[in-house]
Design a protein around this motif. Structure first.
Motif, PDB file in Angstrom:
ATOM      1  N   ARG A 287       0.814  -1.206   0.000  1.00 47.78           N
ATOM      2  CA  ARG A 287       0.000   0.000   0.000  1.00 47.78           C
ATOM      3  C   ARG A 287       0.859   1.271   0.000  1.00 47.78           C
ATOM      4  O   ARG A 287       0.539   2.248  -0.684  1.00 47.78           O
ATOM      5  CB  ARG A 287      -0.916   0.024   1.223  1.00 47.78           C
ATOM      6  CG  ARG A 287      -2.006  -1.032   1.233  1.00 47.78           C
ATOM      7  CD  ARG A 287      -2.890  -0.964   0.015  1.00 47.78           C
ATOM      8  NE  ARG A 287      -4.115  -1.715   0.179  1.00 47.78           N
ATOM      9  CZ  ARG A 287      -4.814  -2.250  -0.802  1.00 47.78           C
ATOM     10  NH1 ARG A 287      -4.387  -2.119  -2.057  1.00 47.78           N
ATOM     11  NH2 ARG A 287      -5.930  -2.907  -0.581  1.00 47.78           N
ATOM     12  N   ILE A 288       1.958   1.260   0.751  1.00 46.37           N
ATOM     13  CA  ILE A 288       2.771   2.468   0.882  1.00 46.37           C
ATOM     14  C   ILE A 288       3.766   2.596  -0.262  1.00 46.37           C
ATOM     15  O   ILE A 288       3.883   3.647  -0.895  1.00 46.37           O
ATOM     16  CB  ILE A 288       3.528   2.468   2.226  1.00 46.37           C
ATOM     17  CG1 ILE A 288       2.546   2.498   3.394  1.00 46.37           C
ATOM     18  CG2 ILE A 288       4.473   3.658   2.303  1.00 46.37           C
ATOM     19  CD1 ILE A 288       3.216   2.392   4.738  1.00 46.37           C
ATOM     20  N   LEU A 289       4.502   1.504  -0.543  1.00 46.52           N
ATOM     21  CA  LEU A 289       5.605   1.555  -1.500  1.00 46.52           C
ATOM     22  C   LEU A 289       5.247   1.028  -2.878  1.00 46.52           C
ATOM     23  O   LEU A 289       6.075   1.028  -3.779  1.00 46.52           O
ATOM     24  CB  LEU A 289       6.799   0.765  -0.950  1.00 46.52           C
ATOM     25  CG  LEU A 289       7.311   1.241   0.416  1.00 46.52           C
ATOM     26  CD1 LEU A 289       8.381   0.297   0.937  1.00 46.52           C
ATOM     27  CD2 LEU A 289       7.851   2.661   0.321  1.00 46.52           C
ATOM     28  N   GLN A 290       4.006   0.540  -3.040  1.00 41.77           N
ATOM     29  CA  GLN A 290       3.533  -0.003  -4.308  1.00 41.77           C
ATOM     30  C   GLN A 290       4.333  -1.219  -4.761  1.00 41.77           C
ATOM     31  O   GLN A 290       4.445  -1.505  -5.950  1.00 41.77           O
ATOM     32  CB  GLN A 290       3.564   1.077  -5.395  1.00 41.77           C
ATOM     33  CG  GLN A 290       2.701   2.279  -5.095  1.00 41.77           C
ATOM     34  CD  GLN A 290       1.232   1.916  -4.906  1.00 41.77           C
ATOM     35  OE1 GLN A 290       0.714   1.054  -5.562  1.00 41.77           O
ATOM     36  NE2 GLN A 290       0.587   2.584  -3.973  1.00 41.77           N
ATOM     37  N   GLN A 291       4.900  -1.950  -3.805  1.00 39.02           N
ATOM     38  CA  GLN A 291       5.607  -3.180  -4.137  1.00 39.02           C
ATOM     39  C   GLN A 291       5.698  -4.059  -2.899  1.00 39.02           C
ATOM     40  O   GLN A 291       5.669  -3.585  -1.768  1.00 39.02           O
ATOM     41  CB  GLN A 291       7.015  -2.869  -4.659  1.00 39.02           C
ATOM     42  CG  GLN A 291       7.898  -2.164  -3.646  1.00 39.02           C
ATOM     43  CD  GLN A 291       9.157  -1.595  -4.253  1.00 39.02           C
ATOM     44  OE1 GLN A 291       9.172  -1.140  -5.389  1.00 39.02           O
ATOM     45  NE2 GLN A 291      10.241  -1.609  -3.508  1.00 39.02           N
TER      46      GLN A 291
END
Length: 709
Positions: free
Chosen positions: A90-94
């Protein structure tokens, strides 16, 4: 009574079935909550049951009391693991390959993300609750000795079982689950290797890779992704290139002949259109390659059509160069009134109307890597930029490494800590590196009245503190990695936003969007200070300013949508999902400006971050081998290609969606089905090769091998 007896029989075998059911439950909830495709779930389910059987077998080797303790510990650990990966995505998209990422995580200041973490926890509390409810219940049963359906759970006994009974227990509750583990594992492998899966990335291909974690999680499961990461960390992995270089070479040669004919027709006699290449004995490294990866890469490079010199070659020869990587920047925020310097620099000089800053692995470090090396970062750990520094990998084509021997003053500035071990990587890039950390304590952070350092630091303050380091030391090449635009965006959580709150108060946007703009006003101030200083020193007309983002504000797509006044896809607000997102979300601003240009040059060719380095090298008239970079000189007649994180891509002919396997021609482009098929297969192969070459270059110090530099 009969019901109680049935429950007793079920509970008797719970020590075998619990972990398979738990892992199956966690994978199912995770997939549903993260909206992942369920077509591959039979593979994930069998892998989960197999691993669950293995855990059951291991736990059952211990005494009853120890079994209950281990069951509680493992249950919570597994649930927390899924929760951590959910928040990372959710935060880092990975997703994070936790085993190979441990040293990176330990070396970074994760506290800088604490507000973003809190926000993600608040937004995803339902998913977190679903992950934790079953393990939580199990721990409650173990800790409080809950009498379930009248069946008292006992955790200790003074009686010692006779040997025969112990062996029977081990057979039933250890050997049987081990057999089940093997059976389900073999069944899963059969599905992976024997079923005719379709697509660019199949379970079979992903099972051999140490990259593409998003696809591995979706098709193989989160636990299998982590297991493969552990395996590759210990035993290594192969490049797994299955591209026919002969076919690629034939297609490239055919296109090169066509380009040659066109160049001869349109080229003016006085313009040097020779290829940008060095004299390299690639055949030697095909015949004497130390491994298959080096051989493959050498063969691939031989198929590459080099870019040609052009009318812009050497246009800025001997110029000073200032390169800026702008943290979390989106060109959608540029406004003629609010950000006049940004507006000026993006509308004068070279104007790139189709520049994309696609999100690649490790966000800032991955974006920097593209900007400074002309290569795509590896889609997985170890972090490419970090690895080059720790291993001392030769990078002879970076601006600083080329310009330093030409008596340029090459200094880099970043007003933050030693994130991603830049104390090693950036000197390796050729910079006299300055940052705020114990290992390179050369910069002093700006502090408030209480004596605490601001977070984030001011880009304007960075420029102010550094100008006198180089203004009188021509020729110079300066690199700035900015910080003011770092997430989170809020007037209480971002001190640069708070500093400029009044300047954005009347804007017709949400508070978060206004906060994002306010934070980037420190970059606007810094650029204004920089341009004014260059003009006052009388060197603005012989100084090239280059600025590109590291990435867009990927955790705040709603901000970009509000600034752009449009939606980029139905799922874009929740996550940057390249299955459905409009790639214009990555559309950005690239600055190449000098006061010496009498008129602007408009470029409508699609381009991206890896194209910046070869373009600047050509503008400076420097020697390099264009075949050894993933990017291409934007101003040359080279074929454009923008590759996204998912391996989807974009050219001047159209765009390819890797998930659907479809190519959509650009407006005004007409192609037959046969032409589309041939074109798509060729560009897919080129994109795959350009993504793959980085890991081979780093793991084999390939540049040092073939260039001797």
């Amino acid at each position: 009574m009969q019901t109680k007896d049935s429950l007793r029989r079920v509970m008797k075998y719970a020590c075998i079935l619990y972990f398979p059911i738990l892992l199956l439950y966690l994978e199912l909830v995770f997939h549903l909550y993260m909206r992942l495709r369920m077509a591959y779930f039979p593979i994930i389910a069998c892998f989960a049951v197999s691993l669950g059987m293995l855990v059951s077998a291991l736990v059952n080797c211990f005494s009853k009391r120890t079994r209950h303790i281990l069951t509680s510990v493992f249950s919570l650990f597994l649930a927390v693991l899924f929760c951590v990966e959910m928040i990372c995505r959710r935060i880092l998209q990975q997703y994070f390959q936790l085993f190979s990422a441990l040293d990176t995580a330990a070396g970074n200041r994760l506290g800088d993300y604490r507000n973003a973490v809190v926000k993600a926890l608040e937004q995803n509390w339902i998913g977190l609750l679903l992950m934790l409810v079953v393990p939580g219940m199990m721990c409650a049963i173990q800790v409080f000795r809950i009498d379930t359906f009248g069946i008292k759970i006992k955790t200790d006994t003074k009686k010692r079982w006779p040997l025969q009974k112990r062996l029977l227990f081990l057979y039933r509750f250890t050997a049987v689950p081990m057999i089940g583990c093997v059976v389900f594992y073999l069944l899963t492998l059969a599905m992976v290797y024997l079923y005719p899966w379709e697509g660019d990335f199949t379970p079979e291909k992903l099972y051999a890779m140490d990259t593409n974690t998003d696809d591995q999680v979706e098709q193989l499961g989160l636990l299998t992704m982590l297991r493969l990461d552990c395996k590759h960390m210990i035993f290594g992995s192969n490049s797994n290139m299955d591209i026919s270089l002969e076919q690629l070479a034939d297609a490239e040669n055919e296109k090169a002949v066509q380009d040659e004919e066109i160049a001869e027709e349109v080229a003016e006699p006085e313009i040097d259109t020779s290829p940008n290449v060095l004299e390299l004995d690639l055949q030697k490294w095909i015949d004497e390659a130390p491994n298959e990866d080096v051989k493959w890469l050498s063969e691939y490079i031989q198929t590459v059509t080099p870019t040609r010199k052009n009318e812009y070659t050497g246009m800025f020869e001997n110029y000073n160069v200032i390169f800026i990587t702008a943290e979390g920047f989106s060109g959608y925020l540029i406004d003629e009134t609010l950000t006049p310097t940004l507006y000026r620099l993006t509308h004068e000089g070279f104007v790139f109307n189709r520049f994309y800053s696609a999100l690649h692995f490790t966000s800032t470090s991955g974006g920097e890597f593209q900007n400074l090396t002309g290569l795509y970062p590896k889609n997985g750990f170890p972090v490419s930029m970090k690895e080059t520094g720790e291993q001392g990998i030769s990078l002879p084509f970076t601006l600083a490494n080329i310009l330093q021997p030409l008596d340029y003053t090459c200094i880099g500035f970043h007003f933050n800590e030693n994130m991603y071990v830049r104390a090693l990587s950036h000197p390796n890039l050729g910079y006299d590196w300055r940052q705020c950390s114990e290992c390179l304590n050369l910069l002093t952070k700006e502090i408030n009245q209480e004596g605490d350092a601001y977070w984030p630091q001011s880009d304007d303050y960075m420029v102010e503190q550094s100008l006198q380091e180089y203004l009188t030391k021509e020729p110079f090449h300066i690199y700035y990695l900015t910080l003011s635009g770092h997430l989170p965006y809020g007037f209480e959580s971002n001190q640069m936003s708070k500093r400029n709150q009044e300047a954005v108060a009347s804007l017709p946007y949400s508070e978060k969007t206004k906060s994002y703009i306010a934070a980037n006003l420190e970059l606007e101030k810094g650029l204004t200070r920089l341009v004014n200083a260059l003009e006052e020193a009388g060197i603005a007309d012989r100084t090239l300013i280059v600025m590109a983002p590291d990435h867009i504000p990927y955790s705040d797509i709603d901000v970009i949508e509000e600034l752009a006044g449009r939606s980029f896809g139905k799922d874009s607000l929740e996550s940057l999902n390249e299955k459905s997102v409009d790639f214009d979300v990555y559309k950005n601003s690239l600055i190449m400006w000098t006061a010496g240009m009498e008129e602007s040059v408009t470029v409508n060719k699609p381009c991206c971050q890896v194209d910046i380095l070869p373009t600047v090298l050509n503008l400076l008239g420097l020697d390099y081998d264009s075949r050894l970079l993933a990017g291409r000189d934007i101003l040359s007649d080279s074929e454009p290609l923008v590759v996204f994180f998912s391996s989807s891509w974009l050219t001047d002919k159209g765009s390819y969606n890797r998930f659907t396997g479809t190519f959509t021609p650009a407006l005004g482009v007409s192609m037959t089905d046969e032409e589309i098929q041939a074109y798509t297969e060729r560009i897919k192969a080129i994109a795959a090769c350009r993504l793959q070459m980085t890991s081979i270059i780093i793991e084999n110090d390939y540049y040092r091998l073939v260039t001797g530099l």
